[in-house]
Design a protein around this motif. Structure first.
Motif, PDB file in Angstrom:
ATOM      1  N   GLU A  61      10.180  13.698 -10.059  1.00 52.62           N
ATOM      2  CA  GLU A  61       9.044  14.409  -9.460  1.00 52.62           C
ATOM      3  C   GLU A  61       8.237  13.477  -8.566  1.00 52.62           C
ATOM      4  OE1 GLU A  61       6.384  17.699  -8.805  1.00 52.62           O
ATOM      5  OE2 GLU A  61       8.492  17.441  -9.251  1.00 52.62           O
ATOM      6  N   GLU A  62       8.053  12.243  -8.986  1.00 55.39           N
ATOM      7  CA  GLU A  62       7.313  11.277  -8.178  1.00 55.39           C
ATOM      8  C   GLU A  62       8.034  10.995  -6.857  1.00 55.39           C
ATOM      9  OE1 GLU A  62       5.108   6.959  -8.574  1.00 55.39           O
ATOM     10  OE2 GLU A  62       6.651   7.491 -10.020  1.00 55.39           O
ATOM     11  N   VAL A  63       9.340  10.852  -6.917  1.00 48.24           N
ATOM     12  CA  VAL A  63      10.116  10.631  -5.694  1.00 48.24           C
ATOM     13  C   VAL A  63       9.965  11.824  -4.760  1.00 48.24           C
ATOM     14  CG1 VAL A  63      12.477  10.439  -4.785  1.00 48.24           C
ATOM     15  CG2 VAL A  63      11.760   9.031  -6.722  1.00 48.24           C
ATOM     16  N   ARG A  64      10.069  13.034  -5.306  1.00 50.26           N
ATOM     17  CA  ARG A  64       9.939  14.241  -4.486  1.00 50.26           C
ATOM     18  C   ARG A  64       8.562  14.311  -3.829  1.00 50.26           C
ATOM     19  NH1 ARG A  64       8.012  19.268  -4.414  1.00 50.26           N
ATOM     20  NH2 ARG A  64       6.911  19.081  -6.369  1.00 50.26           N
ATOM     21  N   LEU A  65       7.517  14.068  -4.600  1.00 54.35           N
ATOM     22  CA  LEU A  65       6.166  14.137  -4.063  1.00 54.35           C
ATOM     23  C   LEU A  65       5.900  13.033  -3.043  1.00 54.35           C
ATOM     24  CD1 LEU A  65       4.220  15.006  -7.322  1.00 54.35           C
ATOM     25  CD2 LEU A  65       4.555  16.504  -5.346  1.00 54.35           C
ATOM     26  N   THR A  66       6.415  11.849  -3.307  1.00 57.72           N
ATOM     27  CA  THR A  66       6.234  10.737  -2.374  1.00 57.72           C
ATOM     28  C   THR A  66       6.922  11.044  -1.054  1.00 57.72           C
ATOM     29  OG1 THR A  66       6.081   9.192  -4.210  1.00 57.72           O
ATOM     30  CG2 THR A  66       6.553   8.251  -2.062  1.00 57.72           C
TER      31      THR A  66
END
Length: 72
Positions: A61-66
């Protein structure tokens, strides 16, 4: 006159600003989730394997949001 959806469109600027704020908020929330899941593991309510699975999901999720943040 500017076409709707262009960078100089005030409505688009407000929309993009709100999207950026939402992304920043979601990224901040991930840190709280990480802390919570670690606390659950430390209190022996979940084991290491569950912690690792949840951390993998949070990382994704962090990768997607970043990436969303960079694209805007």
């Amino acid at each position: 006159m500017h076409a709707a959806g262009t960078a100089s469109d005030p409505g688009r600027e407000r929309c993009c600003g709100a999207e950026q704020q939402e992304t920043a908020l979601r990224l901040a929330l991930l840190e709280h989730k990480r802390s919570a899941v670690i606390a659950l593991r430390d209190s022996h309510r979940i084991d290491d394997s569950v912690l690792l699975r949840v951390q993998e999901q949070l990382d994704a999720e962090e990768v997607r949001l970043t990436q969303l943040k960079k694209d805007r």
